[in-house]
Write an enzyme that holds these catalytic residues in place. Structure first.
Site, short mmCIF file in Angstrom:
data_model
loop_
_atom_site.label_atom_id
_atom_site.label_comp_id
_atom_site.label_asym_id
_atom_site.label_seq_id
_atom_site.Cartn_x
_atom_site.Cartn_y
_atom_site.Cartn_z
N LYS A 1 0.82 -1.03 -0.13
CA LYS A 1 -0.07 -0.07 -0.05
C LYS A 1 0.75 1.07 0.17
O LYS A 1 1.79 1.42 0.76
CB LYS A 1 -0.84 0.08 1.05
CG LYS A 1 -1.93 -1.02 1.17
CD LYS A 1 -2.76 -0.96 2.25
CE LYS A 1 -4.09 -1.98 2.05
NZ LYS A 1 -5.12 -2.04 3.07
N GLY B 1 10.17 -4.00 5.66
CA GLY B 1 9.22 -4.80 5.13
C GLY B 1 9.52 -5.96 4.57
O GLY B 1 10.54 -6.72 5.07
N GLY C 1 10.43 -2.84 11.29
CA GLY C 1 9.89 -1.34 11.69
C GLY C 1 10.95 -0.39 12.10
O GLY C 1 10.47 0.68 11.63
P1 AMP Z 1 5.13 -4.47 2.56
O1 AMP Z 1 5.15 -5.30 3.77
O2 AMP Z 1 4.61 -3.11 2.40
O3 AMP Z 1 6.57 -4.52 1.91
O4 AMP Z 1 4.20 -5.49 1.47
C1 AMP Z 1 4.49 -6.59 0.98
C2 AMP Z 1 3.19 -7.22 0.63
O5 AMP Z 1 3.03 -6.55 -0.55
C3 AMP Z 1 3.64 -8.62 0.09
O6 AMP Z 1 3.02 -9.71 1.03
C4 AMP Z 1 3.26 -8.71 -1.28
O7 AMP Z 1 2.25 -9.98 -1.67
C5 AMP Z 1 2.32 -7.57 -1.47
N1 AMP Z 1 2.05 -7.01 -2.77
C6 AMP Z 1 3.03 -6.74 -3.58
N2 AMP Z 1 2.42 -6.63 -4.88
C7 AMP Z 1 1.19 -6.55 -4.75
C8 AMP Z 1 -0.01 -6.34 -5.71
N3 AMP Z 1 0.13 -5.98 -7.12
N4 AMP Z 1 -1.14 -6.43 -5.35
C9 AMP Z 1 -1.29 -7.10 -3.88
N5 AMP Z 1 -0.47 -7.18 -3.07
C10 AMP Z 1 0.84 -7.03 -3.52
#
Ligand code: AMP
Length: 396
Positions: free
Chosen positions: A198, A354, A377
């Site tokens: 997000k 992340g 974090g």
């Molecule tokens: P973060 O913890 O913010 O680095 O988010 C990581 C997560 O983002 C992982 O679990 C991925 O599966 C998810 N992610 C990456 N690309 C997408 C996408 N196109 N749609 C949905 N989730 C995604």
């Protein structure tokens, strides 16, 4: 910043805040000792220079006082194996017995305290609790980067009791140094790759990075919000409607600062959020209404690669697709491969915060980039430009 090698530990007790928050299985055996191994150089340094060591850490998230499954007792055998000596253990981390045992420590001895979070005052940042802990050491060493963003008793409040006699351990010092190599780099170009689910969770990171970088590669779920904000048809892809304006203002700010933003040009789409879903590749701006983008497309992978290969400094935070599913992991794998190759050609690369660390480990890149951060974090907050209480307390 006082470095650990500038302090004299001879005949002194080093009270070291480590991050021994390791995963345990149902038999209470350690399943991943990475965090323990990370702290070894700091502990060994004190032992080798004539000091004794008092170790304090949290483990898990105990709710109401002591719980057997969160006891640091389960780490004794591992520590004894690593350091080849007996490790004394105390079933509490403060009190008369702790003071007595720590005062009696001889050079070369190690005392492990019970889980700090068995006391609520630890996370509450209790002054009295911090004062009790402070009695157990002559020099305070903070080596727990993973909790550096928390103003807890053992990570921040305690430091005030050690005016001159406090420092970072090697883990902390190395994390700070490596982030500095990205955020204050004199080598150019600097590229940040920000992926993940997000936009909302990365706004502050991106805003803090923009004045310090030359290229921003956006991937993952958040790329669809950016592209939607610029008029693309994104179908059922992850889009945060409430952040379309944020995305537009980031694009504008980047333009003002002369940062090149690289949004995906094509997308690998699925009908279902499932590994065996039917898939198709489309241009980023024309994803069909029933489809959701789950990875960057082949054209984008090539473009990302060329930006990475021409970078001197690379920061990677967040996967560019749903890497947990093999059908949508290729974009993240190729990105990691490009970073590894650029590193081989002399670039400095840092993976941190992340899920990118999980991806780097899963696909075997972790050993081949310049640095992998240990603090999820904490690293994210550091990249956001925040003052981390655990760092500030030692510096002040
Ligand atoms: P973060 O913890 O913010 O680095 O988010 C990581 C997560 O983002 C992982 O679990 C991925 O599966 C998810 N992610 C990456 N690309 C997408 C996408 N196109 N749609 C949905 N989730 C995604």
């Amino acid at each position: 910043m006082i470095r650990i090698d500038q302090l004299d530990f001879k005949g002194k007790r080093a009270l070291i805040r480590v991050d021994f928050n390791v995963p345990l299985n149902e038999n209470l055996q350690i399943t991943d000792d990475t965090r323990i191994m990370a702290a070894v150089p700091t502990i060994q340094h004190v032992l080798d220079t004539g000091g004794s060591v008092v170790l304090m850490s949290h483990l898990g998230r105990p709710k109401n006082g002591p719980e057997e499954r969160f006891s640091l007792r389960h780490l004794i055998a591992k520590l004894e194996e690593i350091f080849g000596r007996e490790v004394h253990f105390l079933s509490d981390c403060i009190g008369a017995e702790a003071e007595e045992k720590s005062s009696a420590l001889m050079p070369g001895e190690i005392l492990l305290l019970e889980n700090l979070r068995f006391h609520k005052a630890e996370t509450a940042g209790g002054e009295a609790f911090a004062a009790s802990l402070a009695k157990l050491g002559d020099i305070y060493v903070n080596d727990a980067f993973g909790t550096a963003h928390r103003a807890h008793a053992s990570t921040a409040v305690i430091a005030a009791h050690f005016t001159e006699k406090k420092c970072f351990g090697y883990v902390m010092a190395t994390e700070i140094e490596n982030v500095g190599r990205v955020l204050q780099s004199d080598k150019r170009p600097v590229t940040a790759i920000i992926g993940g689910a997000k936009v909302s969770s990365k706004i502050t990171v991106i805003e803090n990075l923009l004045p310090k970088i030359d290229h921003l590669i956006v991937g993952g779920g958040m790329a669809y919000t950016f592209c939607r904000a610029l008029g693309a048809q994104t179908g059922r892809s992850m889009v945060e409607e409430e952040h379309l304006e944020t995305a537009r203002s980031i694009v504008q700010k980047a333009e003002e600062l002369g940062v090149q933003i690289h949004l995906p040009e094509d997308s690998l789409n699925a009908l279902e959020f499932a590994n065996d879903s039917e898939t198709e590749v489309t241009e980023m701006h024309s994803i069909g209404k029933d489809w959701m983008g789950l990875d960057v497309g082949p054209k984008t992978r090539v473009l990302n690669r060329s930006v990475i290969m021409s970078s001197a400094v690379i920061l990677w935070n967040g996967p560019v697709g749903v890497f947990e599913m093999s059908s949508f992991s290729e974009g993240t794998i190729e990105l990691g491969q490009a970073i590894v190759e650029a590193t081989g050609n002399g670039a400095f690369s840092l993976v941190g915060g992340g899920d990118s660390v999980a991806a780097a480990k899963q696909f075997g890149f972790a050993e081949q980039v310049s640095y992998v951060s240990t603090g999820g974090g904490a690293m994210l907050e550091y990249l956001e430009g925040k003052d981390l209480p655990g760092i500030q307390a030692v510096l002040n």
